[in-house]
Design a protein around this motif. Structure first.
Motif, PDB file in Angstrom:
ATOM      1  N   ALA A  58       0.828  -1.209   0.000  1.00 65.03           N
ATOM      2  CA  ALA A  58       0.000   0.000   0.000  1.00 65.03           C
ATOM      3  C   ALA A  58       0.864   1.261   0.000  1.00 65.03           C
ATOM      4  N   LEU A  59       1.949   1.256   0.777  1.00 65.15           N
ATOM      5  CA  LEU A  59       2.845   2.414   0.812  1.00 65.15           C
ATOM      6  C   LEU A  59       3.522   2.633  -0.532  1.00 65.15           C
ATOM      7  N   GLU A  60       3.934   1.545  -1.179  1.00 63.46           N
ATOM      8  CA  GLU A  60       4.559   1.664  -2.495  1.00 63.46           C
ATOM      9  C   GLU A  60       3.591   2.282  -3.506  1.00 63.46           C
ATOM     10  N   ARG A  61       2.339   1.813  -3.498  1.00 65.51           N
ATOM     11  CA  ARG A  61       1.337   2.383  -4.404  1.00 65.51           C
ATOM     12  C   ARG A  61       1.124   3.864  -4.124  1.00 65.51           C
ATOM     13  N   LEU A  62       1.026   4.205  -2.855  1.00 66.24           N
ATOM     14  CA  LEU A  62       0.831   5.596  -2.464  1.00 66.24           C
ATOM     15  C   LEU A  62       1.995   6.466  -2.913  1.00 66.24           C
TER      16      LEU A  62
END
Length: 74
Positions: A58-62
């Motif tokens: 999720a952090l990578e996508r964000l």
């Protein structure tokens, strides 16, 4: 945290796990960022490693979305 995640004990356990995981990842966020991490019901039964992997994803996508919207500027 939503009661859909589970009872108070379960919600607190998930909250503690997510706090612990985020503590090690805060340096990846731009200074002054405000981030809300929301647990879904499957988080109650997820293993710690799976929670970590899902949070990283999720952090990578964000961060990718932020990078593309700012044109690579930080």
């Amino acid at each position: 945290m939503s009661k859909a995640v589970g009872g108070a004990v379960t919600r607190n356990k998930v909250k503690r796990r997510l706090r612990h995981l985020m503590r090690d990842r805060l340096d990846r966020l731009p200074r002054g960022s405000l981030l809300v991490v929301r647990a879904n019901p499957p988080a109650a039964s997820a293993r710690f490693e799976l929670l970590a992997a899902e949070l990283d994803s999720a952090l990578e996508r964000l961060l990718r979305r932020r990078e593309s919207s700012t044109g690579g500027q930080k």
